[in-house]
Design an enzyme around this catalytic site. Structure first.
Site, PDB file in Angstrom:
ATOM      1  N   GLU A   1     151.239  20.849 -12.909  1.00 22.64           N
ATOM      2  CA  GLU A   1     150.795  22.003 -12.128  1.00 22.64           C
ATOM      3  C   GLU A   1     149.314  22.273 -12.366  1.00 22.64           C
ATOM      4  O   GLU A   1     148.804  22.035 -13.459  1.00 22.64           O
ATOM      5  CB  GLU A   1     151.620  23.210 -12.580  1.00 22.64           C
ATOM      6  CG  GLU A   1     151.302  24.493 -11.860  1.00 22.64           C
ATOM      7  CD  GLU A   1     152.374  25.544 -12.101  1.00 22.64           C
ATOM      8  OE1 GLU A   1     153.567  25.248 -11.879  1.00 22.64           O
ATOM      9  OE2 GLU A   1     152.021  26.645 -12.531  1.00 22.64           O
TER      10      GLU A   1
ATOM     11  N   ARG B   1     157.423  36.017  -5.111  1.00 22.00           N
ATOM     12  CA  ARG B   1     157.000  37.388  -4.801  1.00 22.00           C
ATOM     13  C   ARG B   1     155.571  37.619  -5.273  1.00 22.00           C
ATOM     14  O   ARG B   1     154.776  38.260  -4.607  1.00 22.00           O
ATOM     15  CB  ARG B   1     157.935  38.386  -5.486  1.00 22.00           C
ATOM     16  CG  ARG B   1     157.613  39.824  -5.111  1.00 22.00           C
ATOM     17  CD  ARG B   1     158.256  40.820  -6.034  1.00 22.00           C
ATOM     18  NE  ARG B   1     157.649  40.769  -7.360  1.00 22.00           N
ATOM     19  CZ  ARG B   1     158.014  41.546  -8.372  1.00 22.00           C
ATOM     20  NH1 ARG B   1     159.006  42.399  -8.226  1.00 22.00           N
ATOM     21  NH2 ARG B   1     157.413  41.450  -9.545  1.00 22.00           N
TER      22      ARG B   1
ATOM     23  N   ASP C   1     153.224  38.952  -8.864  1.00 20.63           N
ATOM     24  CA  ASP C   1     153.289  40.191  -9.651  1.00 20.63           C
ATOM     25  C   ASP C   1     152.760  41.342  -8.810  1.00 20.63           C
ATOM     26  O   ASP C   1     151.790  41.171  -8.071  1.00 20.63           O
ATOM     27  CB  ASP C   1     152.506  40.030 -10.952  1.00 20.63           C
ATOM     28  CG  ASP C   1     153.271  39.136 -11.934  1.00 20.63           C
ATOM     29  OD1 ASP C   1     154.519  39.232 -11.958  1.00 20.63           O
ATOM     30  OD2 ASP C   1     152.633  38.330 -12.629  1.00 20.63           O
TER      31      ASP C   1
HETATM   32  P1  FAD Z   1     161.663  37.813  -6.991  1.00 20.70           P
HETATM   33  O1  FAD Z   1     162.618  36.700  -6.799  1.00 20.70           O
HETATM   34  O2  FAD Z   1     161.428  38.719  -5.826  1.00 20.70           O
HETATM   35  O3  FAD Z   1     162.203  38.669  -8.248  1.00 20.70           O
HETATM   36  C1  FAD Z   1     161.377  39.689  -8.832  1.00 20.70           C
HETATM   37  C2  FAD Z   1     162.281  40.778  -9.405  1.00 20.70           C
HETATM   38  O4  FAD Z   1     162.948  41.471  -8.338  1.00 20.70           O
HETATM   39  C3  FAD Z   1     163.410  40.277 -10.321  1.00 20.70           C
HETATM   40  O5  FAD Z   1     163.610  41.231 -11.312  1.00 20.70           O
HETATM   41  C4  FAD Z   1     164.616  40.191  -9.378  1.00 20.70           C
HETATM   42  O6  FAD Z   1     165.858  40.340 -10.078  1.00 20.70           O
HETATM   43  C5  FAD Z   1     164.358  41.357  -8.443  1.00 20.70           C
HETATM   44  N1  FAD Z   1     164.864  41.131  -7.077  1.00 20.70           N
HETATM   45  C6  FAD Z   1     164.811  39.967  -6.372  1.00 20.70           C
HETATM   46  N2  FAD Z   1     165.344  40.155  -5.145  1.00 20.70           N
HETATM   47  C7  FAD Z   1     165.733  41.463  -5.072  1.00 20.70           C
HETATM   48  C8  FAD Z   1     166.345  42.265  -4.064  1.00 20.70           C
HETATM   49  N3  FAD Z   1     166.668  41.732  -2.874  1.00 20.70           N
HETATM   50  N4  FAD Z   1     166.594  43.574  -4.342  1.00 20.70           N
HETATM   51  C9  FAD Z   1     166.269  44.123  -5.545  1.00 20.70           C
HETATM   52  N5  FAD Z   1     165.691  43.398  -6.542  1.00 20.70           N
HETATM   53  C10 FAD Z   1     165.424  42.092  -6.311  1.00 20.70           C
HETATM   54  N6  FAD Z   1     152.671  34.163  -9.599  1.00 20.70           N
HETATM   55  C11 FAD Z   1     151.568  34.055  -8.811  1.00 20.70           C
HETATM   56  O7  FAD Z   1     150.889  35.053  -8.548  1.00 20.70           O
HETATM   57  N7  FAD Z   1     151.202  32.834  -8.279  1.00 20.70           N
HETATM   58  C12 FAD Z   1     151.890  31.696  -8.520  1.00 20.70           C
HETATM   59  O8  FAD Z   1     151.520  30.625  -8.042  1.00 20.70           O
HETATM   60  C13 FAD Z   1     153.050  31.779  -9.360  1.00 20.70           C
HETATM   61  N8  FAD Z   1     153.798  30.679  -9.639  1.00 20.70           N
HETATM   62  C14 FAD Z   1     154.951  30.804 -10.384  1.00 20.70           C
HETATM   63  C15 FAD Z   1     155.744  29.674 -10.593  1.00 20.70           C
HETATM   64  C16 FAD Z   1     156.918  29.758 -11.353  1.00 20.70           C
HETATM   65  C17 FAD Z   1     157.773  28.536 -11.565  1.00 20.70           C
HETATM   66  C18 FAD Z   1     157.291  31.018 -11.929  1.00 20.70           C
HETATM   67  C19 FAD Z   1     158.521  31.120 -12.774  1.00 20.70           C
HETATM   68  C20 FAD Z   1     156.499  32.148 -11.704  1.00 20.70           C
HETATM   69  C21 FAD Z   1     155.341  32.065 -10.930  1.00 20.70           C
HETATM   70  N9  FAD Z   1     154.545  33.171 -10.671  1.00 20.70           N
HETATM   71  C22 FAD Z   1     153.412  33.066  -9.885  1.00 20.70           C
HETATM   72  C23 FAD Z   1     154.896  34.480 -11.233  1.00 20.70           C
HETATM   73  C24 FAD Z   1     155.825  35.295 -10.280  1.00 20.70           C
HETATM   74  O9  FAD Z   1     155.137  35.605  -9.100  1.00 20.70           O
HETATM   75  C25 FAD Z   1     156.261  36.561 -11.018  1.00 20.70           C
HETATM   76  O10 FAD Z   1     157.097  36.228 -12.092  1.00 20.70           O
HETATM   77  C26 FAD Z   1     156.850  37.677 -10.167  1.00 20.70           C
HETATM   78  O11 FAD Z   1     156.940  38.847 -10.992  1.00 20.70           O
HETATM   79  C27 FAD Z   1     158.257  37.403  -9.638  1.00 20.70           C
HETATM   80  O12 FAD Z   1     158.262  36.474  -8.655  1.00 20.70           O
HETATM   81  P2  FAD Z   1     159.665  35.937  -8.037  1.00 20.70           P
HETATM   82  O13 FAD Z   1     159.337  35.044  -6.907  1.00 20.70           O
HETATM   83  O14 FAD Z   1     160.537  35.424  -9.100  1.00 20.70           O
HETATM   84  O15 FAD Z   1     160.248  37.348  -7.480  1.00 20.70           O
END
Ligand code: FAD
Length: 289
Positions: free
Chosen positions: A17, A106, A108
């Site tokens: 990455e 999503r 942060d």
């Molecule tokens: P989600 O899947 O939306 O989950 C976030 C929170 O909301 C969780 O607590 C979940 O349980 C809850 N949730 C999900 N869906 C719902 C719903 N329908 N109703 C209520 N609650 C819900 N960040 C960046 O800015 N850029 C990047 O390129 C990046 N790459 C990443 C790559 C990996 C492999 C990982 C693990 C993280 C990465 N991140 C990145 C960080 C990530 O954006 C954060 O961890 C963020 O806080 C959560 O993203 P998510 O897509 O998991 O969110």
């Protein structure tokens, strides 16, 4: 090539990455970095979107550079600080450049007031549904072996994870973890919940003492006593700490493979030297390219 095809191959492979620069003046250096990471022979290479200090502006361009090296490239895409129009623009750009793979996140939630934006995105699942509608992309998502820091509990987090898979996530990549038992435990719970897409463990080689504190604070990952002892012993000797961090990550990957994992993602953080050292340590264990 769709990365899911790579992930499903019955051979041991490793992906890497990178993150984009903050300023356009650095873009050419980062393209060079992409070429160097690609030359290590990862099964695919992903580029983050506005993470780790980079901006989202150059993700598409760097992903395109990776694609041109002849290895599958993944563009990360976040939504919570974007508008729907912005997301559609990025999707059109990815399509125009023939980039097939997106890690849908999503992001942060920005600390200043006003987010999530009204009538825009709240969770990754909404982005996944839109990408699915927009074209034939291979979509991945994030998962959290220790639970996402905002989730009330693991059961709730897994429920939302399942929604992402049902919405079209073909594979998941984990947040970093430093104790493989946490991953094995998570896999057991995810399977029990019916989450049956491939889960790629993400391994972060921590090579400086300050990175340990930063990584733990940023992700909430537990740092096991074994690793803390390593930092205590080598933390003030940069070269020794780097070597120990590479050895620790190598050890984690070997244990994962010995337990049946076929594909591991290295959070290589723009460090071809670190990713390359791990790959050299595994040269008779995994297949390059
Ligand atoms: P989600 O899947 O939306 O989950 C976030 C929170 O909301 C969780 O607590 C979940 O349980 C809850 N949730 C999900 N869906 C719902 C719903 N329908 N109703 C209520 N609650 C819900 N960040 C960046 O800015 N850029 C990047 O390129 C990046 N790459 C990443 C790559 C990996 C492999 C990982 C693990 C993280 C990465 N991140 C990145 C960080 C990530 O954006 C954060 O961890 C963020 O806080 C959560 O993203 P998510 O897509 O998991 O969110």
């Amino acid at each position: 090539m769709r990365v899911i095809e790579r992930i499903r191959e019955d051979r041991v492979t490793v992906s890497c990455e990178m993150f984009p620069p903050k300023k356009e003046s650095l873009l050419d250096n980062y393209k060079e970095l992409a070429v160097r990471l690609a030359a290590l022979g990862p099964s695919y290479l992903s580029c983050t979107y506005g993470a780790a200090g980079g901006t989202s502006d150059y993700t598409v361009e760097l992903t395109d550079t990776i694609n041109r090296q002849g290895i599958p490239a993944i563009a990360h895409l976040t939504c919570v600080s974007s508008t729907k129009e912005k997301v559609q623009t990025v999707l059109a750009e990815l399509k125009a450049r023939g980039i097939e793979n997106i890690l849908a996140l999503r992001g942060d939630i920005p600390e200043h007031a006003g987010f999530p934006l009204p009538n825009q995105y709240h969770h990754a699942v909404e982005l996944i549904r839109e990408i699915k509608e927009a074209g034939d992309f291979c979509i991945g998502g994030a998962c959290y072996p220790e639970g996402h820091p905002e989730a009330a509990n693991m059961e709730e987090d897994l429920g939302h994870l399942k929604e992402k898979v049902e919405a079209g996530c073909e594979y998941l990549t984990t947040q970093m973890f430093f104790d493989n038992d946490i991953f094995y435990n998570f896999m057991f719970k995810a399977l029990k919940k019916g989450i049956d897409v491939p889960v790629v463990p993400g391994i972060m080689p921590v090579t400086t003492a300050s990175q340990v504190r930063r990584s733990a604070a940023l992700t909430g990952s537990m740092i096991p006593p074994k690793f803390l002892r390593i930092v205590d012993c080598f933390g003030d000797r940069p070269e020794a700490m780097k070597q120990a961090g590479i050895a620790y990550a190598t050890d984690q990957i070997i244990d994962l493979i010995a337990n049946g994992v076929r594909h591991v993602h290295i959070y290589s953080m723009n460090r071809p030297d670190v990713a390359g050292a791990i790959m050299d340590n595994l040269s008779d264990i995994f297949v390059r390219g």
